[in-house]
Design a protein around this motif. Structure first.
Motif, short mmCIF file in Angstrom:
data_model
loop_
_atom_site.label_atom_id
_atom_site.label_comp_id
_atom_site.label_asym_id
_atom_site.label_seq_id
_atom_site.Cartn_x
_atom_site.Cartn_y
_atom_site.Cartn_z
N ALA A 213 0.05 0.05 -5.72
CA ALA A 213 -0.49 0.27 -7.07
C ALA A 213 0.55 0.92 -7.98
CB ALA A 213 -1.73 1.15 -7.00
N ARG A 214 1.42 1.75 -7.43
CA ARG A 214 2.47 2.39 -8.23
C ARG A 214 3.68 1.48 -8.44
NH1 ARG A 214 1.69 6.70 -4.42
NH2 ARG A 214 3.79 6.28 -3.61
N GLY A 215 3.77 0.40 -7.67
CA GLY A 215 4.93 -0.48 -7.77
C GLY A 215 6.08 -0.07 -6.90
N ASP A 216 5.85 0.86 -5.95
CA ASP A 216 6.91 1.30 -5.06
C ASP A 216 7.25 0.25 -4.01
OD1 ASP A 216 6.89 3.72 -6.41
OD2 ASP A 216 5.54 4.67 -4.98
N ILE A 217 6.25 -0.55 -3.63
CA ILE A 217 6.48 -1.68 -2.75
C ILE A 217 5.97 -2.94 -3.44
CG2 ILE A 217 6.36 -0.27 -0.67
CD1 ILE A 217 3.52 -1.31 -0.20
N ASP A 218 6.31 -4.09 -2.88
CA ASP A 218 6.02 -5.35 -3.55
C ASP A 218 4.72 -6.01 -3.13
OD1 ASP A 218 8.50 -5.37 -5.01
OD2 ASP A 218 9.48 -5.85 -3.10
N GLY A 219 4.26 -5.73 -1.92
CA GLY A 219 3.06 -6.40 -1.45
C GLY A 219 2.54 -5.77 -0.18
N MET A 220 1.39 -6.27 0.25
CA MET A 220 0.74 -5.78 1.45
C MET A 220 -0.02 -6.94 2.09
SD MET A 220 -1.66 -2.42 1.70
CE MET A 220 -2.47 -1.88 3.22
N VAL A 221 0.06 -7.03 3.41
CA VAL A 221 -0.62 -8.08 4.15
C VAL A 221 -1.51 -7.42 5.20
CG1 VAL A 221 -0.36 -10.10 5.65
CG2 VAL A 221 1.26 -9.71 3.77
N GLY A 222 -2.76 -7.89 5.30
CA GLY A 222 -3.69 -7.32 6.25
C GLY A 222 -4.27 -8.37 7.16
N TYR A 223 -4.36 -8.04 8.44
CA TYR A 223 -4.94 -8.93 9.43
C TYR A 223 -6.09 -8.19 10.12
CZ TYR A 223 -5.43 -11.70 13.70
OH TYR A 223 -5.93 -12.45 14.73
N LEU A 224 -7.31 -8.72 9.99
CA LEU A 224 -8.51 -8.09 10.53
C LEU A 224 -8.54 -6.59 10.18
CD1 LEU A 224 -8.71 -9.73 14.09
CD2 LEU A 224 -9.89 -10.42 12.01
N PRO A 225 -8.43 -6.26 8.91
CA PRO A 225 -8.34 -4.85 8.52
C PRO A 225 -9.64 -4.10 8.75
CG PRO A 225 -8.64 -6.21 6.58
CD PRO A 225 -8.45 -7.15 7.74
N GLU A 226 -9.52 -2.77 8.77
CA GLU A 226 -10.69 -1.91 8.91
C GLU A 226 -11.46 -1.91 7.58
OE1 GLU A 226 -11.64 -0.29 11.70
OE2 GLU A 226 -9.95 -1.24 12.74
N ILE A 227 -12.77 -2.12 7.64
CA ILE A 227 -13.56 -2.25 6.42
C ILE A 227 -13.72 -0.91 5.71
CG2 ILE A 227 -15.75 -1.93 7.61
CD1 ILE A 227 -15.01 -4.16 4.56
N VAL A 228 -13.72 0.21 6.43
CA VAL A 228 -14.05 1.48 5.79
C VAL A 228 -12.94 1.96 4.85
CG1 VAL A 228 -13.11 3.05 7.56
CG2 VAL A 228 -15.12 3.74 6.24
N ASP A 229 -11.68 1.59 5.13
CA ASP A 229 -10.61 2.05 4.24
C ASP A 229 -10.07 0.94 3.33
OD1 ASP A 229 -8.80 0.52 5.84
OD2 ASP A 229 -8.48 2.22 7.16
N LEU A 230 -10.69 -0.25 3.38
CA LEU A 230 -10.19 -1.35 2.56
C LEU A 230 -10.59 -1.27 1.09
CD1 LEU A 230 -8.77 -4.10 2.29
CD2 LEU A 230 -10.89 -5.18 3.09
N PRO A 231 -11.86 -1.04 0.74
CA PRO A 231 -12.25 -1.16 -0.67
C PRO A 231 -11.58 -0.16 -1.61
CG PRO A 231 -14.17 -1.26 0.74
CD PRO A 231 -13.03 -0.82 1.60
N ALA A 232 -11.44 1.11 -1.19
CA ALA A 232 -10.87 2.12 -2.09
C ALA A 232 -9.45 1.76 -2.49
CB ALA A 232 -10.91 3.49 -1.43
N GLY A 233 -8.61 1.45 -1.51
CA GLY A 233 -7.22 1.13 -1.81
C GLY A 233 -7.05 -0.21 -2.48
N ALA A 234 -7.82 -1.21 -2.03
CA ALA A 234 -7.70 -2.55 -2.62
C ALA A 234 -8.11 -2.55 -4.08
CB ALA A 234 -8.53 -3.55 -1.82
N LEU A 235 -9.17 -1.82 -4.42
CA LEU A 235 -9.59 -1.74 -5.82
C LEU A 235 -8.52 -1.06 -6.66
CD1 LEU A 235 -11.85 -2.31 -7.87
CD2 LEU A 235 -12.74 -0.02 -7.38
N LEU A 236 -7.91 -0.03 -6.12
CA LEU A 236 -6.84 0.67 -6.82
C LEU A 236 -5.69 -0.30 -7.15
CD1 LEU A 236 -6.09 3.71 -7.58
CD2 LEU A 236 -4.69 3.65 -5.51
N ALA A 237 -5.27 -1.07 -6.15
CA ALA A 237 -4.17 -2.02 -6.37
C ALA A 237 -4.57 -3.13 -7.32
CB ALA A 237 -3.71 -2.58 -5.03
#
Length: 286
Positions: A213-237
């Protein structure tokens, strides 16, 4: 997905909910930062190598106390406590990760975060991520953008991509249920590593989401991610301007009402998304 459209109905005041969530996350963060230096009780959690500590439990208790006091009718899905029912027919649900990066804390590595998300009819409408190590908090409201610790707007469009030798810098995340020898995970990860300058495996995806979200990295890839920590960070990005696709290139929806097999994702700066999908779609195709 520059800025997600607002939901058609707003059952709660999201500005007030943001204040509650930020307060809860920061209170939990203060507890964590005070406790990581002391002796920890570390116990195995499941059979996939995950662990839980007394700090996880204590931080979650702090968060749940504040959420229940402010919204007694809302449902809660918490990392350690599981599903806590709300009022009959209630559509609002909180997702709580009191300590994302427990394995890091257990070995003394200061890379961890606290995450809370509020979902309406399974769609995230509010996300908060707090980093106890730096004391910084980021938050996003669906359709209204993402903000940083000082209230500044986060926008990938307004932040040029850093000049890098080689290709992009990515973060990788996978769920605890993914075994060490999973052929899909290992193959996909290897294919991506062959194309990028560096791949971060922080074992604290909320930290990686804030970096995207800050632009410090270029991307993120997730495989079978944990649902409990996905929405907060994904919405931010997403609210900062990251674009999302499923691993096979199909549209990706930030909902929590799907099986884990459909939650694999590619998230990136818009100008780099197609380059990443060249790798993930070919791999998915065999």
């Amino acid at each position: 997905m520059r800025s997600l459209p607002p939901p058609s109905a707003r059952p709660v005041d999201l500005s007030a909910a943001r204040r509650v969530a930020v307060d809860a996350a920061e209170a939990a963060g203060a507890l964590l930062s005070a406790g990581v230096a002391g002796p920890l009780t570390v116990r195995a959690k499941g059979t996939a190598g995950d662990v839980v500590t007394d700090l996880d439990m204590a931080a979650e208790k702090v968060i749940l106390g504040r959420l229940r006091a402010a919204y007694p009718g809302h449902r809660v899905i918490a990392e350690e406590s599981g599903i806590l029912d709300g009022a009959p027919g209630e559509e609002m649900v909180w997702l709580v990760d009191p300590l994302d990066g427990t394995n890091n804390v257990a070995i003394g590595m200061p890379v961890y975060a606290v995450g809370l998300a509020l979902c309406a009819r399974a769609e995230p409408v509010l996300g908060v991520v707090h980093d106890p190590v730096t004391g910084r908090t980021w938050s996003a409201v669906r359709g209204e953008g993402a903000v940083g610790p000082d209230g500044e707007s986060l926008s990938l469009a307004g932040r040029p991509r850093p000049e890098r030798k080689g290709n992009f810098v990515l973060a990788w995340t996978q769920g605890h249920q993914v075994s060490a020898g999973d052929p899909v995970a290992s193959g996909l990860r290897a294919a991506l590593e062959g194309r990028c300058a560096r791949m971060l495996q922080l074992w604290a995806p909320l930290v990686a989401w804030t970096m995207l979200a800050r632009g410090d990295i270029d991307g993120m890839v997730g495989y079978l991610p944990e649902i409990v920590d996905l929405p907060a960070g994904a919405l931010l990005a997403a609210e900062a301007g990251a674009e999302f696709r499923r691993l096979d290139g199909r549209p990706y929806r930030l909902g929590i009402d799907r099986p884990a097999s459909e939650l694999g994702f590619v998230a990136a700066r818009p100008e780099l998304l197609d380059r990443l999908l060249e790798t993930t779609t070919k791999f998915q195709d065999g």
